[in-house]
Every structure is written in C-alpha cells, then in structure tokens.
Design a protein around this motif. Structure first.
Motif, PDB file in Angstrom:
ATOM      1  N   PRO A   1      15.131  13.143 -30.821  1.00 61.31           N
ATOM      2  CA  PRO A   1      14.260  14.386 -31.264  1.00 61.31           C
ATOM      3  C   PRO A   1      14.998  15.433 -31.681  1.00 61.31           C
ATOM      4  O   PRO A   1      14.632  16.471 -32.396  1.00 61.31           O
ATOM      5  N   LYS A   2      16.104  15.888 -30.850  1.00 59.61           N
ATOM      6  CA  LYS A   2      16.720  17.009 -31.158  1.00 59.61           C
ATOM      7  C   LYS A   2      17.279  17.070 -32.555  1.00 59.61           C
ATOM      8  O   LYS A   2      17.559  18.221 -33.495  1.00 59.61           O
TER       9      LYS A   2
ATOM     10  N   GLY B   1      14.855  17.331 -35.261  1.00 56.78           N
ATOM     11  CA  GLY B   1      14.442  18.803 -35.348  1.00 56.78           C
ATOM     12  C   GLY B   1      15.548  19.279 -36.479  1.00 56.78           C
ATOM     13  O   GLY B   1      14.761  20.088 -37.196  1.00 56.78           O
ATOM     14  N   LYS B   2      16.583  19.067 -36.332  1.00 59.18           N
ATOM     15  CA  LYS B   2      17.654  19.709 -37.322  1.00 59.18           C
ATOM     16  C   LYS B   2      17.163  19.422 -38.824  1.00 59.18           C
ATOM     17  O   LYS B   2      17.277  20.278 -39.538  1.00 59.18           O
TER      18      LYS B   2
ATOM     19  N   THR C   1      14.078  18.636 -39.874  1.00 57.03           N
ATOM     20  CA  THR C   1      12.970  19.347 -40.109  1.00 57.03           C
ATOM     21  C   THR C   1      13.531  20.755 -40.569  1.00 57.03           C
ATOM     22  O   THR C   1      12.900  21.388 -41.510  1.00 57.03           O
ATOM     23  N   THR C   2      14.338  21.513 -39.743  1.00 57.47           N
ATOM     24  CA  THR C   2      14.809  22.922 -40.000  1.00 57.47           C
ATOM     25  C   THR C   2      15.436  23.091 -41.224  1.00 57.47           C
ATOM     26  O   THR C   2      15.314  23.897 -41.947  1.00 57.47           O
TER      27      THR C   2
ATOM     28  N   ILE D   1      16.031  24.265 -25.719  1.00 60.99           N
ATOM     29  CA  ILE D   1      15.276  24.735 -26.780  1.00 60.99           C
ATOM     30  C   ILE D   1      14.677  26.075 -26.372  1.00 60.99           C
ATOM     31  O   ILE D   1      14.707  27.298 -27.017  1.00 60.99           O
TER      32      ILE D   1
ATOM     33  N   GLY E   1      12.304  23.592 -36.713  1.00 57.65           N
ATOM     34  CA  GLY E   1      12.449  22.305 -36.120  1.00 57.65           C
ATOM     35  C   GLY E   1      12.364  22.070 -34.797  1.00 57.65           C
ATOM     36  O   GLY E   1      12.091  20.965 -34.356  1.00 57.65           O
ATOM     37  N   ASP E   2      12.879  23.036 -34.117  1.00 57.99           N
ATOM     38  CA  ASP E   2      13.040  22.993 -32.680  1.00 57.99           C
ATOM     39  C   ASP E   2      11.353  22.880 -31.813  1.00 57.99           C
ATOM     40  O   ASP E   2      11.272  22.302 -30.811  1.00 57.99           O
TER      41      ASP E   2
ATOM     42  N   GLN F   1       8.947  21.111 -33.554  1.00 59.14           N
ATOM     43  CA  GLN F   1       8.661  19.680 -33.662  1.00 59.14           C
ATOM     44  C   GLN F   1       9.297  19.042 -32.600  1.00 59.14           C
ATOM     45  O   GLN F   1       8.811  17.814 -31.885  1.00 59.14           O
ATOM     46  N   SER F   2      10.752  19.131 -32.355  1.00 57.78           N
ATOM     47  CA  SER F   2      11.425  18.598 -31.173  1.00 57.78           C
ATOM     48  C   SER F   2      10.848  18.740 -29.793  1.00 57.78           C
ATOM     49  O   SER F   2      10.837  17.752 -28.911  1.00 57.78           O
TER      50      SER F   2
ATOM     51  N   GLN G   1       7.789  16.779 -29.251  1.00 55.52           N
ATOM     52  CA  GLN G   1       8.097  15.228 -28.998  1.00 55.52           C
ATOM     53  C   GLN G   1       8.748  14.996 -27.589  1.00 55.52           C
ATOM     54  O   GLN G   1       8.433  14.134 -26.812  1.00 55.52           O
TER      55      GLN G   1
END
Length: 604
Positions: free
Chosen positions: A55-56, A59-60, A62-63, A183, A302-303, A305-306, A309
């Motif tokens: 997920p981390k 998230g990147k 997504t960012t 995060i 993005g963080d 979203q991560s 999750q």
C-alpha cells in the motif's frame, strides 16, 4: 427412550483443564518438526512484510497521478506514465513474492500438521492394543473413537490454521502500525481510538452468543444420538409402535437446537456489520483529517489512500488474533484429551524370563481365585479347580454367576485380585500376553466378523493358511455347503456389520475360524446359541473331533449340549457350588439338577 449422544470432540469454547501444560506438551511433541516450523515462520513473516509494503508503494503511484494532474492544470508536463509503470511493476513483484512465500509456508505447514496427525493416529492405534480391558469398561465406544477421529482432526485443522495466523497476524499488526506511524502519528492515534469501541461491542456479543453456541452443541449431540439410536433399532421402534413417541422426542430436541442455532448464528453474524460500521466511522475521521493535513502539505494525497488501506489491514488481524485465541482453546482441549489417552497406564505385554510355549500340554489350574471388576466388589470368591490336558470342561450356572468372567481371566483380559491361574504349573502372569493368547482359540456368543471376504474372515486365526486348509475348516464347521451357495463362494465380501449373512451363519464362520487356528486350549462361550437344533448336533460332532486331545472350556446355558463333558463346574454367585460329571451331579439332587430340570419344564 433414553438418548446417548455419540462421542464428540471439544465443543467451540470448550477449554482445557491445564492450558499451559497441554500447550507445553504439544510444543514438545512438535519438536521433531522444529526445522520445518522455523521455515514456516520465516516464509510467513516474509509474505506478510511484502504485503504490508504494497500500500505504501501504491500510494506513491496515486501521488504521482495527482501531482501530474495538478501540474498539467498549472501548465506542466502532466502525468509521468513511465514512472507510474515502474512503481506498479515494483508493486507486482512485491505481491508475487508475497504470494510465493505464502504458498511455500502453507505447503510446509500442511505437511507438518498431516505428519503430526498421522503420527498421533498411529500412536493411538498402537496404544489401544496395550490398554487394559478395564479402561474400555469406563469409557464408551463413541468416546474412544472420538479421540482418534474428532480430537485428532480438530487438533490438525486448528493447528494448521492457528499457527500460521498467529505469525501473520502479529507481524501484520506490528508492520502496519509502523507504516501508519511513518505516514502520520496523528492519524494513527485517531485510527486506534476506534478499536476499543469495536472491541467492546464485540465482547458484549460474544458473551451473549457463547451460551447459545454451547446449547447448540449439546443438543446437536442429543439429536445425533437419538437419530443414531433409532436408526440402529428401527425394527424395535416399529414392533412397539413407538414411531410417534420417537418423532415427538426428536421434535422437542430439534426445536431447542433450532432456537439455539438461530440465536447463536444471528448474534455471531452481527459482529461483522458492527465492525464495518465502526470501521467506516473511523475511515470518515481519517479521510477528513487526512484531507486537512494534505491541504496543509503535511502529507501527500497518496498517503491518505495508503493509510486507509492500512486501517483496513489493521482491524482484520486483530479479529484473527481473537479467533486464534478461541481456536487455541480448542487445540488445547483436543490435545489434552489425546495426551490423556496416550498417557493412560498400559498393561505389561512382556515379562522378563517369560515361560516358553514349547512342550505345554494344556493342564489348567484355578488356585483360590478372587476377582472383581471393581476391587471393592468381588464377584469371584475362592474359585478352585484342576483341569487335565485334553479334558472337556463345561461351566454352567445362572446369568451373572461368573462363567464368562472366568474365561476372561484365563485369557488375561483381566488379572486376578488374589490367587493364581496356572497353565502346566506356570502362573499365566509369567507368560508374555501375546504368546499366552496364541494357546487359545475362542468362539463367543457375540460373533465378530470384519468387512472382507469369507475366506479372509476364516483365515483370521491363521493368516498363512492355504485355501485348502480354509475349506477343510469350513467343512468341519458344516459351513462349506452354505458358502458354496453364495455368489462368489469364499470370495464373497461381507459388509461392514456382516448383515448379508444370518446370525447362525456368522456363528458357523467363527467356529470355522477357531478350527483353522488349531489351538491347544479351546474356549466356547455359548458357541451354538445362534444355530438351530439340527445344525447344533452337526457342530457338536465336529467339535468333538476338534476337542479331542485339547483342553476345552465350554460355557453353556442349554445343559443338554454338555452331557458328555469330562467335568462340569456349576457356578453360583461367583463360587463353584458343585462339580462332577452329568450323571454324578444329577444323582446329588442339588443345584445342577434344578437347573437341568427347569430347562425341560420350560420347553414342555
């Protein structure tokens, strides 16, 4: 109608009497597989770690998309798809590694649990043959079977699931908590505040549902027991017109089972919706706070979203830990029952300097024997008798006099409380049990045949016998002609309860088995009780040939069948009250004469 529930393994929620001690024994028992278990731990942790990092990295991506879109609006170059592709490729590799590690640890753990199951079943099976008969007197057949089926299965299944879940759940909780803190510590605190609320609600539901689960298991046992009992005795139910009573009893228990099952399932089914509702409230709080922090440039989009999750991933292993805790109770309860069975005192199978069987003639002496199944209640009082080799000894008496008990003592199914039983002057306790029993051939009133061919059943007493020897034994027992009329003859398969032949035919087959074994000492416990009078006469002639030169003990209720016995022992209340030949006993006008005449009075 009385109900007997079949043997069951531990119920859900059933606890071991000594949880710590039992788990310590189980860990010691599993020490043989410690290298495999070490690999299970390594691969389980590896699989979980790769899964947590996913997920981390997602998230990147997504960012990157968000940054590209914002940049394009501001006149920038837009989304960098090449960079996003590299991120997703890395993510795919991580998830493939996680799946591969998970597969390997599952494969190894399944192998360990199945090897453990195989080993336990083998040890239980071997243990059964070493246990004294009095152990099975205090335990039902269903309870004994439960140890080797339900308990071992429960142990195998729960161990396979719980061992892996404990590792992955603990690793997930620690790993996810670290990633959440990396995060945003503030968002982590908000997410953690939700947990006590959901745990409190679940604990209330569990307490309410537990009593219904126990009631469900208890009445499931009642219903199963009643169905098993009625199915086994359906002819008796019909003969006494008890169908309505049986249905009424079944409906009563079935209604309680229905109510308990409905309530337990409904309450347990509420746990997930409540968890989801509370979890959704947490997501709302996290999203609002995350949006605020993103606006403040404290975290990236993005963080958020991560983090969501990770919040989802954080609650799931907590539920699993609660399930594993309950599963471990079942594991401990099942293990405890298995270990109790394996640790039961065994009877001595061998003795130092055991007496050899060579040269024994079959002389038997009962020397002031005292015995009781319960030491506080002696049923055989000062039993003494001498039997010469080749003699035909009849033991008669009313029901409960101790006739069958004497035979069980002779075979060393039980040991005498005091006194001694001797064969050719040697105490039977000085023989190895297995060798002692090689001297005896038995035909009991309760016939026992196993699923298999007729020839295999006859050969059971002498496994290396040829087909011709089997046929000769069958002829001597007057069963050959009957077997020839069957489809397949000697190869015909008997079913599980040998119900595809009559009771009398089963008796003849067991007699043929004893004839083939060719023992030094014969024991016939109502051997002709299930055959008609005409067949009984033929069997008696065959038995006379078989018993010639062998010591024979015959337990009989029909006294007309033992008139030619060399010695008749008349038992009453555990004592020999009279002994002698048939004519001598009749001449005394005593207890034997009363027994003998009463049979003819009844038949008249």
């Amino acid at each position: 109608m009385p109900r007997r529930g079949p043997g069951h393994g531990p119920m859900p929620g059933e606890k071991a009497k000594d949880f710590k001690g039992t788990m310590k024994k189980l860990m010691g028992y599993m020490g043989k597989y410690k290298i495999a278990l070490l690999f299970v731990v390594i691969f389980a942790i590896g699989s979980t770690v790769f899964n947590i990092i996913g997920p981390k990295i997602l998230g990147k991506a997504t960012t990157e998309i968000f940054t590209g879109l914002v940049g394009k609006i501001s006149g920038g170059s837009g989304i960098d798809f090449a960079k996003i592709g590299r991120i997703l490729a890395t993510l795919l590799c991580l998830y493939l590694c996680s799946a591969f590690f998970s597969f390997i640890q599952g494969y190894i753990m399944t192998g360990v649990s199945q090897k453990l199951t195989y080993r336990m079943r083998r040890e239980i099976s071997e243990k059964i043959s070493r246990l004294p008969m009095n152990y099975f007197d205090k335990l039902t057949h269903g309870e004994s079977l439960s140890r080797i089926t339900n308990d071992v299965d429960t142990l195998s299944m729960s161990l396979n699931q719980s061992a892996t879940q404990v590792i992955t759940s603990v690793t997930t909780i620690i790993g996810v908590l670290i990633m959440m803190l990396s995060i945003s510590p503030l968002m982590t605190v908000i997410a953690l505040l939700i947990l006590p609320v959901s745990m409190g609600l679940i604990s209330v539901i569990v307490k309410r549902s537990q009593k219904f689960f126990k009631s469900q298991q208890r009445y499931l046992g009642h219903v199963n027991g009643q169905v098993e009992e009625v199915y086994g005795g359906h002819s008796i139910v019909k003969a006494f017109n008890k169908e309505e009573d049986v249905i009424e009893a079944f409906d009563r228990d079935n209604e309680i089972l229905y109510q308990s099952a409905w309530k337990s399932q409904f309450l347990s089914g509420m746990m997930m919706p409540i968890m989801q509702f509370v979890g959704n409230l947490g997501y709302v709080a996290v999203v609002i706070l995350g949006g605020y922090l993103a606006i403040k440039k404290t975290i990236e989009v993005g963080d958020i979203q991560s983090f969501i999750q990770y919040v989802r991933s954080f609650t799931q292993p907590i539920q699993q830990v609660a399930q594993v805790a309950n599963m471990l109770q079942s594991t401990a309860a099942a293990s405890e029952r298995v270990f109790e069975f394996l640790e039961e005192p065994e009877e001595d199978q061998t003795v130092p300097d055991a007496v050899a069987l060579e040269g024994l003639e079959g002389r038997v002496e009962f020397d002031h024997v005292h015995f009781g199944y319960n030491p506080d209640h002696i049923i055989i009082n000062d039993f003494s008798a001498k039997v010469e080799p080749g003699q035909k000894i009849a033991i008669v008496g009313p029901t409960g006099a101790g006739k069958t008990t004497m035979v069980k003592l002779l075979m060393r199914f039980y040991d005498v409380n005091s006194g001694a039983i001797k064969v050719d002057g040697h105490d039977i306790r000085d023989f190895n049990r297995s060798e002692l029993r090689q001297m005896f051939g038995m035909v009991l009133q309760d016939t026992w045949l196993f699923k298999g061919s007729i020839e295999d059943n006859i050969r059971y007493g002498k496994l290396d016998a040829t087909h011709e020897e089997v046929v000769e034994a069958a002829k001597a027992a007057h069963v050959h002609r009957f077997v020839q009329t069957l489809p397949g003859g000697y190869s015909m398969e008997l079913n599980e309860e040998a119900s595809n032949v009559s009771q009398g035919q089963k008796q003849l087959l067991t007699i043929a088995r004893a004839i083939l074994a060719d023992p030094k000492i014969l024991i016939l416990d109502e051997a002709t009780s299930s055959v008609d009078t005409r067949t009984e006469v033929r069997i008696q002639k065959a038995m006379d040939n078989l018993m010639r030169g062998r010591t024979s003990f015959i337990i009989a209720h029909r006294l007309s069948t033992i008139r030619d016995a060399d010695l008749i022992l008349v038992m009453k209340d555990g004592d020999i009250v009279e002994q002698g030949t048939h004519e001598e006993l009749l001449a005394r006008n005593g207890f034997y004469e009363d027994l003998y005449n009463s049979q003819f009075e009844r038949s008249a």
